[in-house]
Design a protein around this motif. Structure first.
Motif, PDB file in Angstrom:
ATOM      1  N   ARG A  24       0.828  -1.216   0.000  1.00  0.00           N
ATOM      2  CA  ARG A  24       0.000   0.000   0.000  1.00  0.00           C
ATOM      3  C   ARG A  24       0.858   1.261   0.000  1.00  0.00           C
ATOM      4  O   ARG A  24       0.601   2.218  -0.743  1.00  0.00           O
ATOM      5  CB  ARG A  24      -0.893  -0.010   1.229  1.00  0.00           C
ATOM      6  N   ASP A  25       1.901   1.275   0.816  1.00  0.00           N
ATOM      7  CA  ASP A  25       2.682   2.495   1.029  1.00  0.00           C
ATOM      8  C   ASP A  25       3.766   2.715  -0.021  1.00  0.00           C
ATOM      9  O   ASP A  25       4.147   3.864  -0.272  1.00  0.00           O
ATOM     10  CB  ASP A  25       3.327   2.464   2.417  1.00  0.00           C
ATOM     11  N   THR A  26       4.285   1.638  -0.625  1.00  0.00           N
ATOM     12  CA  THR A  26       5.431   1.779  -1.530  1.00  0.00           C
ATOM     13  C   THR A  26       5.265   1.095  -2.881  1.00  0.00           C
ATOM     14  O   THR A  26       6.044   1.352  -3.792  1.00  0.00           O
ATOM     15  CB  THR A  26       6.708   1.217  -0.874  1.00  0.00           C
ATOM     16  N   GLY A  27       4.290   0.167  -3.004  1.00  0.00           N
ATOM     17  CA  GLY A  27       4.165  -0.597  -4.246  1.00  0.00           C
ATOM     18  C   GLY A  27       5.256  -1.622  -4.416  1.00  0.00           C
ATOM     19  O   GLY A  27       5.518  -2.071  -5.542  1.00  0.00           O
ATOM     20  N   TRP A  28       5.875  -2.048  -3.315  1.00  0.00           N
ATOM     21  CA  TRP A  28       7.017  -2.973  -3.421  1.00  0.00           C
ATOM     22  C   TRP A  28       7.158  -3.793  -2.148  1.00  0.00           C
ATOM     23  O   TRP A  28       6.932  -3.298  -1.038  1.00  0.00           O
ATOM     24  CB  TRP A  28       8.307  -2.191  -3.661  1.00  0.00           C
ATOM     25  N   THR A  29       7.512  -5.056  -2.308  1.00  0.00           N
ATOM     26  CA  THR A  29       8.109  -5.894  -1.267  1.00  0.00           C
ATOM     27  C   THR A  29       9.074  -6.810  -1.987  1.00  0.00           C
ATOM     28  O   THR A  29       9.007  -6.960  -3.216  1.00  0.00           O
ATOM     29  CB  THR A  29       7.074  -6.763  -0.511  1.00  0.00           C
ATOM     30  N   HIS A  30       9.959  -7.469  -1.246  1.00  0.00           N
ATOM     31  CA  HIS A  30      10.892  -8.354  -1.946  1.00  0.00           C
ATOM     32  C   HIS A  30      10.260  -9.714  -2.219  1.00  0.00           C
ATOM     33  O   HIS A  30       9.088  -9.956  -1.930  1.00  0.00           O
ATOM     34  CB  HIS A  30      12.241  -8.423  -1.228  1.00  0.00           C
ATOM     35  N   ASP A  86      -3.360 -10.130 -12.325  1.00  0.00           N
ATOM     36  CA  ASP A  86      -3.673  -8.737 -12.610  1.00  0.00           C
ATOM     37  C   ASP A  86      -3.411  -7.859 -11.394  1.00  0.00           C
ATOM     38  O   ASP A  86      -2.903  -6.732 -11.525  1.00  0.00           O
ATOM     39  CB  ASP A  86      -5.132  -8.618 -13.055  1.00  0.00           C
ATOM     40  N   TRP A  87      -3.736  -8.353 -10.199  1.00  0.00           N
ATOM     41  CA  TRP A  87      -3.505  -7.592  -8.976  1.00  0.00           C
ATOM     42  C   TRP A  87      -2.018  -7.310  -8.781  1.00  0.00           C
ATOM     43  O   TRP A  87      -1.615  -6.176  -8.468  1.00  0.00           O
ATOM     44  CB  TRP A  87      -4.059  -8.353  -7.771  1.00  0.00           C
ATOM     45  N   PHE A  88      -1.178  -8.324  -8.962  1.00  0.00           N
ATOM     46  CA  PHE A  88       0.264  -8.115  -8.837  1.00  0.00           C
ATOM     47  C   PHE A  88       0.761  -7.143  -9.904  1.00  0.00           C
ATOM     48  O   PHE A  88       1.622  -6.299  -9.630  1.00  0.00           O
ATOM     49  CB  PHE A  88       1.001  -9.447  -8.951  1.00  0.00           C
ATOM     50  N   HIS A  89       0.243  -7.259 -11.110  1.00  0.00           N
ATOM     51  CA  HIS A  89       0.645  -6.380 -12.209  1.00  0.00           C
ATOM     52  C   HIS A  89       0.393  -4.923 -11.853  1.00  0.00           C
ATOM     53  O   HIS A  89       1.266  -4.062 -12.015  1.00  0.00           O
ATOM     54  CB  HIS A  89      -0.128  -6.789 -13.469  1.00  0.00           C
ATOM     55  N   ARG A  90      -0.777  -4.612 -11.357  1.00  0.00           N
ATOM     56  CA  ARG A  90      -1.133  -3.203 -11.148  1.00  0.00           C
ATOM     57  C   ARG A  90      -0.704  -2.669  -9.789  1.00  0.00           C
ATOM     58  O   ARG A  90      -0.608  -1.455  -9.604  1.00  0.00           O
ATOM     59  CB  ARG A  90      -2.634  -3.008 -11.339  1.00  0.00           C
ATOM     60  N   SER A  91      -0.404  -3.555  -8.831  1.00  0.00           N
ATOM     61  CA  SER A  91      -0.108  -3.108  -7.471  1.00  0.00           C
ATOM     62  C   SER A  91       1.379  -2.922  -7.195  1.00  0.00           C
ATOM     63  O   SER A  91       1.738  -2.334  -6.167  1.00  0.00           O
ATOM     64  CB  SER A  91      -0.675  -4.105  -6.438  1.00  0.00           C
ATOM     65  N   PHE A  92       2.239  -3.418  -8.078  1.00  0.00           N
ATOM     66  CA  PHE A  92       3.673  -3.358  -7.827  1.00  0.00           C
ATOM     67  C   PHE A  92       4.352  -2.434  -8.826  1.00  0.00           C
ATOM     68  O   PHE A  92       4.083  -2.497 -10.030  1.00  0.00           O
ATOM     69  CB  PHE A  92       4.291  -4.757  -7.896  1.00  0.00           C
ATOM     70  N   VAL A  93       5.263  -1.615  -8.324  1.00  0.00           N
ATOM     71  CA  VAL A  93       5.940  -0.645  -9.185  1.00  0.00           C
ATOM     72  C   VAL A  93       6.773  -1.320 -10.264  1.00  0.00           C
ATOM     73  O   VAL A  93       7.019  -0.733 -11.320  1.00  0.00           O
ATOM     74  CB  VAL A  93       6.828   0.308  -8.355  1.00  0.00           C
ATOM     75  N   ASP A  94       7.241  -2.541 -10.027  1.00  0.00           N
ATOM     76  CA  ASP A  94       8.041  -3.253 -11.022  1.00  0.00           C
ATOM     77  C   ASP A  94       7.219  -4.297 -11.775  1.00  0.00           C
ATOM     78  O   ASP A  94       7.773  -5.149 -12.474  1.00  0.00           O
ATOM     79  CB  ASP A  94       9.260  -3.916 -10.375  1.00  0.00           C
ATOM     80  N   GLY A  95       5.897  -4.249 -11.642  1.00  0.00           N
ATOM     81  CA  GLY A  95       5.030  -5.256 -12.234  1.00  0.00           C
ATOM     82  C   GLY A  95       4.662  -4.936 -13.670  1.00  0.00           C
ATOM     83  O   GLY A  95       4.108  -3.866 -13.957  1.00  0.00           O
ATOM     84  N   TYR A  96       4.963  -5.857 -14.568  1.00  0.00           N
ATOM     85  CA  TYR A  96       4.559  -5.776 -15.968  1.00  0.00           C
ATOM     86  C   TYR A  96       3.953  -7.123 -16.348  1.00  0.00           C
ATOM     87  O   TYR A  96       4.124  -8.117 -15.640  1.00  0.00           O
ATOM     88  CB  TYR A  96       5.763  -5.443 -16.868  1.00  0.00           C
ATOM     89  N   ASP A  97       3.248  -7.152 -17.452  1.00  0.00           N
ATOM     90  CA  ASP A  97       2.584  -8.390 -17.838  1.00  0.00           C
ATOM     91  C   ASP A  97       3.572  -9.541 -17.943  1.00  0.00           C
ATOM     92  O   ASP A  97       3.334 -10.631 -17.432  1.00  0.00           O
ATOM     93  CB  ASP A  97       1.848  -8.185 -19.171  1.00  0.00           C
ATOM     94  N   TRP A  98       4.713  -9.309 -18.605  1.00  0.00           N
ATOM     95  CA  TRP A  98       5.688 -10.380 -18.782  1.00  0.00           C
ATOM     96  C   TRP A  98       6.290 -10.836 -17.458  1.00  0.00           C
ATOM     97  O   TRP A  98       6.686 -11.993 -17.305  1.00  0.00           O
ATOM     98  CB  TRP A  98       6.801  -9.944 -19.741  1.00  0.00           C
ATOM     99  N   VAL A  99       6.333  -9.921 -16.487  1.00  0.00           N
ATOM    100  CA  VAL A  99       6.868 -10.268 -15.170  1.00  0.00           C
ATOM    101  C   VAL A  99       5.891 -11.145 -14.408  1.00  0.00           C
ATOM    102  O   VAL A  99       6.260 -12.187 -13.842  1.00  0.00           O
ATOM    103  CB  VAL A  99       7.166  -8.991 -14.356  1.00  0.00           C
ATOM    104  N   MET A 100       4.630 -10.743 -14.378  1.00  0.00           N
ATOM    105  CA  MET A 100       3.681 -11.352 -13.459  1.00  0.00           C
ATOM    106  C   MET A 100       3.005 -12.606 -13.976  1.00  0.00           C
ATOM    107  O   MET A 100       2.626 -13.469 -13.177  1.00  0.00           O
ATOM    108  CB  MET A 100       2.636 -10.309 -13.058  1.00  0.00           C
TER     109      MET A 100
END
Length: 499
Positions: free
Chosen positions: A353-359, A383-397
């Motif tokens: 929520r606060d940063t759009g990132w966890t490891h 889709d949730w991981f794609h839109r909720s993470f700053v490093d999330g892209y379709d190919w990643v998730m």
């Protein structure tokens, strides 16, 4: 004109290289399409980072680049190029690739920003019959082919994989890992402009975001990304290996590099990251287990995920062999960490929520594990991981969630489902000590939702898990549980309420 997408921002997207890139004087185009932010309810910090990075790159390129703000990519292309020929490097999603291939004026060149050409991976995968495409085999092939951490034909340090040395628990009695602080960029006038635009879009009801947009935490320029890489190599790489799987409530970053956004925006090239890490080891400034672990994340896992995304094809995203169809609950979609009582999940969801990132361990074992145990729809979760993470892209998730996290492909990518009871989280973190739930309790008032969830997951899929040598023991154990009926009732009553 040569078209640069918003994740093609580094200099390696502008070099000619075998005639497939733009020349020095080729005019450039970048399109900021508002429709991208309407399709999904993106994390606000992610939208800020992408727009900031694009606008910073536009300022750097100056008059050579035409920067168009339009409703859609098609409208922006028509405005900037009309019917003129346009070149572009291979985009990073099936949707974008389908778009550019449908435009007769656009010529698509090879992908940039990865170590292995797609055709080389296809040849390697076809040579394995398209099956048993294990990451470890691929990783060793990449190491040999690119002479990464190699001494002749042998792996540097005598072993291909030092993962056994990289599973240490967090230091006891310490709230944070004793390493140098990560690089933090400074915002500027472009960030101020981006924030005002996002505020206006939301106020007008044009788009809707989730999460918080605090000070920008990740690089938006090549210079910032290089500074972040240098700081990681100099101050944090030494401690990365041993604690790369550990979690601390007060230290979400630990010794991780925070370079995924820079790599995925194209600000850094993966070759420079792994080669500079190897230099640190050869100079005696970093241990082999830390350097190998970092190299494996980039030359092994990141490269592997990218290649599988294209090799498996777009239908892979619809894999659902476990037949999980439960919708994601509202508290999860809204990142409502305050509604959650389980300390590990509350902590990690608040980080998102606060940063759009966890490891990677909170993503896999805390977030992904909880969703897998509850039988949530894997496509929705992707889709949730794609839109909720700053490093999330379709190919990643798609591969990371469908294959690794949710086992929705039935084992095409991994050898077993990755989920656990509370004992794993307790062993690898300090998250359980102050929790209302006890990791060892399956039933009762203090039953850990991960422990009850794990056993009901095994119970629900016992036939499949019994035939897998890596999970068959869990099925044997569940038949010896005297309170299995109570565990089932406990999990059933939980429903989709926050744990």
């Amino acid at each position: 004109m040569h078209w640069l997408f918003g994740d093609q921002l580094g200099p390696h997207f502008l070099t000619p290289g075998d005639g497939d890139g733009p020349g020095r004087d080729t005019p450039l185009l970048m399109i900021e399409a508002r429709s991208v932010f309407r399709r999904r309810r993106f994390h606000r910090a992610k939208a800020h980072l992408i727009l900031s990075a694009m606008r910073h790159r536009a300022a750097e390129l100056g008059d050579r680049l035409t920067y168009v703000r339009a409703d859609t990519y098609r409208a922006g292309l028509e405005k900037a190029a009309g019917g003129r020929p346009v070149t572009v490097h291979h985009p990073t999603s099936f949707a974008a690739a389908g778009l550019v291939r449908a435009l007769p004026q656009v010529s698509v060149g090879p992908a940039r920003g990865f170590l292995v050409p797609m055709e080389d991976f296809s040849s390697w995968a076809d040579g394995h019959g398209g099956k048993s495409l294990r990451q470890e085999d691929f990783y060793r092939w990449v190491r040999r082919d690119h002479d990464l951490l190699m001494d002749g034909d042998q792996p540097a340090g005598g072993r291909w994989n030092h993962d056994h040395d990289n599973r240490e628990r967090p230091p006891r009695g310490s709230a944070t890992l004793p390493v140098g602080r990560p690089y933090r960029p400074r915002e500027d006038a472009i960030d101020d402009e981006v924030r005002r635009d996002l505020d206006r879009w939301e106020k007008d009801g044009d788009v809707s975001f989730v999460g918080r947009d605090g000070p920008r935490r990740f690089p938006a320029t090549r210079a910032e990304a290089r500074a972040a890489l240098k700081r990681f190599l100099t101050h944090r790489l030494n401690a990365f290996g041993p604690f790369e799987d550990a979690m601390l409530a007060a230290d979400p970053v630990m010794s991780h590099s925070l370079l995924s956004t820079s790599l995925n925006l194209g600000l850094l090239d993966p070759a420079e990251c792994v080669e500079r890490a190897e230099e640190e080891w050869r100079a005696g400034r970093a241990p082999i287990n830390s350097v190998e672990g970092f190299v494996r994340q980039i030359a092994g896992w990141r490269e592997y995920v990218w290649q599988l995304y294209w090799y498996f094809g777009d239908e892979y995203r619809h894999s659902n062999v476990l037949r999980h169809t439960t919708p994601l609950p509202g508290w999860w979609n809204d990142l409502d960490a305050d509604a959650v009582h389980a300390r590990c999940l509350r902590t990690v969801l608040a980080q998102v929520r606060d940063t759009g990132w966890t490891h990677h361990i909170p993503r896999l074992m805390v977030l992904g594990g909880y969703a897998l145990q509850r039988g949530w729809d894997p496509a929705e979760l992707t889709d949730w991981f794609h839109r909720s993470f700053v490093d999330g892209y379709d190919w990643v998730m798609v591969p990371n969630v469908i294959g690794m996290s949710q086992y929705a492909d039935g084992g095409r990518m991994t050898t077993k489902p990755y989920t656990s009871g509370g004992a794993y989280i307790n062993r690898m973190s300090d998250l359980c000590g102050a929790c209302a739930y006890k990791p060892g309790d399956r039933t009762g008032e203090h039953a850990c939702p991960y422990t009850t969830g794990y056993w009901t997951f095994v119970d629900r899929h016992r036939d499949r898990l019994a035939s897998n040598h890596r999970t068959s023991r869990a099925v044997q154990q569940i038949d010896r549980l005297g309170d299995l009926a109570d565990v089932r009732r406990k999990e059933h009553t939980r429903g989709d309420t926050p744990p």
